[in-house]
Write an enzyme that holds these catalytic residues in place. Structure first.
Site, short mmCIF file in Angstrom:
data_model
loop_
_atom_site.label_atom_id
_atom_site.label_comp_id
_atom_site.label_asym_id
_atom_site.label_seq_id
_atom_site.Cartn_x
_atom_site.Cartn_y
_atom_site.Cartn_z
CE1 TYR A 141 -3.38 -2.79 0.89
CE2 TYR A 141 -4.60 -0.73 1.05
CZ TYR A 141 -4.59 -2.09 0.92
OH TYR A 141 -5.77 -2.77 0.82
CE LYS A 190 2.36 -18.02 -2.04
NZ LYS A 190 1.50 -19.22 -2.13
CG ASP A 223 -1.49 -20.60 -0.75
OD1 ASP A 223 -0.99 -20.59 0.40
OD2 ASP A 223 -0.98 -21.21 -1.70
CG ASP A 247 -7.90 -4.89 1.66
OD1 ASP A 247 -8.86 -4.39 2.29
OD2 ASP A 247 -7.82 -4.89 0.42
CG ASP A 251 -13.59 -7.21 2.25
OD1 ASP A 251 -13.32 -6.50 3.24
OD2 ASP A 251 -14.09 -6.75 1.20
C1 IPM Z 1 -10.27 -1.35 3.98
C2 IPM Z 1 -10.52 -0.77 2.62
C3 IPM Z 1 -9.37 0.16 2.27
C4 IPM Z 1 -8.11 -0.68 2.24
C5 IPM Z 1 -9.56 0.96 0.97
C6 IPM Z 1 -10.82 1.77 0.97
C7 IPM Z 1 -8.37 1.83 0.69
O1 IPM Z 1 -10.69 -1.77 1.68
O2 IPM Z 1 -10.18 -0.56 4.95
O3 IPM Z 1 -10.18 -2.57 4.10
O4 IPM Z 1 -7.80 -1.31 1.22
O5 IPM Z 1 -7.40 -0.70 3.25
MG MG Z 2 -10.72 -3.71 2.52
#
Ligand code: IPM
Ligand code: MG
Length: 362
Positions: A141, A190, A223, A247, A251
């Site tokens: 990032y 990884k 993975d 990240d 999710d």
């Molecule tokens: C998160 C989001 C952010 C990230 C984006 C909006 C930059 O996906 O907070 O997980 O990738 O960190």
């Molecule tokens: Mg995210």
């Protein structure tokens, strides 16, 4: 207690869900006798529209002055043209960097009342209680990015780098948190391919061995971990990983909770001289432009982020627990925003109704 809280509502459903979180904090202040001053600031697309900057100078100054920051969400189709010179997400990344909040805590728990809302078999979901600790200010990032004409069209690069110190400090956060829970840490990397991951693995191993001998450490490759997380989610306690893996995996983990709208996060730096820990608190969901302004957004992720703010930045454990308890009973009593309803089942409540009901129980 007095505290100054910067509120960066941002874009899409951000303003709706942060309004409910602020309402809950106001209720907490009244009930426990605190004085919270809320300072509203622009971020993301809202900052671009008003000031041409996703993190305007005034916001930077207010954030530096605050005891904690509550954020809604950033981004949306209006600002997503890939050739746009500035993007809302840059505001969020700049904010994380400016606040030096390197440890992002993302707790994922399943609730018996909501196992129906998740697409996985209920027996897999019982007892899931995972705390992700995502490194937040390093890795891909924040590495150098380049785009240049090359021999084969264009060449784009994103540099991934980690230093020993960056890994040590986030490993310590994971170790300390593991001591308050199940005393187990899974470090995800990884290391079979990446040099940064080999440094990560060596460093986490050393920190845990030297400083947290009472905590059990295991390593997993990203993975295979992604698969195991869905096969045996209840087997994990604290999971520590680098920025991009965190990240993606968080999710994925949101599926376990039933809706990403339920999940909070806290991003923490090192304690300041006055003992308080600067923190950025935000639901992990995005700006959901498709439902913005419709009252359909789930405010629980934002409200639980406010609970984390109370706990981690204001040292108000009792208040934080009271908010979490109110959320728990409201969900147990069947209050549901549309994201929590299986298609066609039961009437849904609005963002504001759910927020008001949580306040009523505080
Ligand atoms: C998160 C989001 C952010 C990230 C984006 C909006 C930059 O996906 O907070 O997980 O990738 O960190
Ligand atoms: Mg995210």
């Amino acid at each position: 207690m007095r505290a100054r809280i910067a509120v960066l509502a941002g874009d899409g459903v951000g303003p709706e869900v942060t309004a409910e979180a602020v309402r809950v904090l106001e209720r907490v202040a009244a009930r426990f006798g605190h004085e919270f001053a809320f300072v509203e600031c622009l971020v993301g697309g809202a900052g671009i529209d008003a000031a041409g900057d996703p993190l305007p100078a005034r916001t930077r100054a207010q954030v530096a002055d605050a005891d904690a920051v509550l954020l809604g969400a950033v981004g949306g189709p209006r600002w997503s043209d890939p050739s746009a010179p500035v993007r809302p997400e840059q505001g969020l990344l700049a904010l994380r960097a400016a606040m030096k909040v390197f440890a992002n805590l993302r707790p994922v728990t399943t609730r018996d009342a909501l196992v129906d809302a998740a697409p996985l078999r209920p027996e897999l979901l019982r007892g899931v209680d995972v705390l992700f600790v995502r490194e937040l200010t390093g890795g891909l990032y924040f590495g150098e990015k380049t785009l240049a004409p090359g021999p084969d069209g264009e060449t784009a690069t994103d540099l991934c780098s980690y230093t020993t110190g960056e890994i040590e400090r986030v490993a310590r956060v994971a170790g300390r948190l593991a001591r308050t829970r199940g005393r187990r840490v899974t470090s995800v990397d990884k290391a079979n391919v990446l040099e940064t991951s080999r440094l990560w693995r060596r460093t986490v191993t050393r920190v845990m061995r030297d400083e947290f001998p009472d905590v059990v450490l295991e390593h997993a490759l990203v993975d295979s971990f992604a698969m195991q997380l869905l096969r045996a989610p209840a087997s994990y306690d604290v999971v520590v990983t680098e920025n991009l893996f965190g990240d993606i995996l968080t999710d994925e983990a949101a599926v376990l909770a039933g809706s990403i709208g339920l999940l909070p996060s806290a991003s923490l730096g090192l304690p300041r001289a006055d003992g308080r820990t600067p923190g950025l608190y935000e639901p992990i969901h995005g700006s959901a432009p498709d439902i913005a302004g419709t009252g359909k957004a789930n405010p629980v992720g934002a409200i639980l982020s406010a609970a984390m703010l109370l706990r981690h930045s204001l040292d108000a454990e009792q208040e934080a627990s009271a908010v979490e308890q109110a959320v728990r009973t409201v969900l147990e009593d069947g209050w549901r925003t549309p994201d929590l309803l299986l298609s066609g089942r039961g009437p849904a409540c609005t963002t504001a109704e759910l927020g008001a009901e949580i306040c009523r129980r505080l």
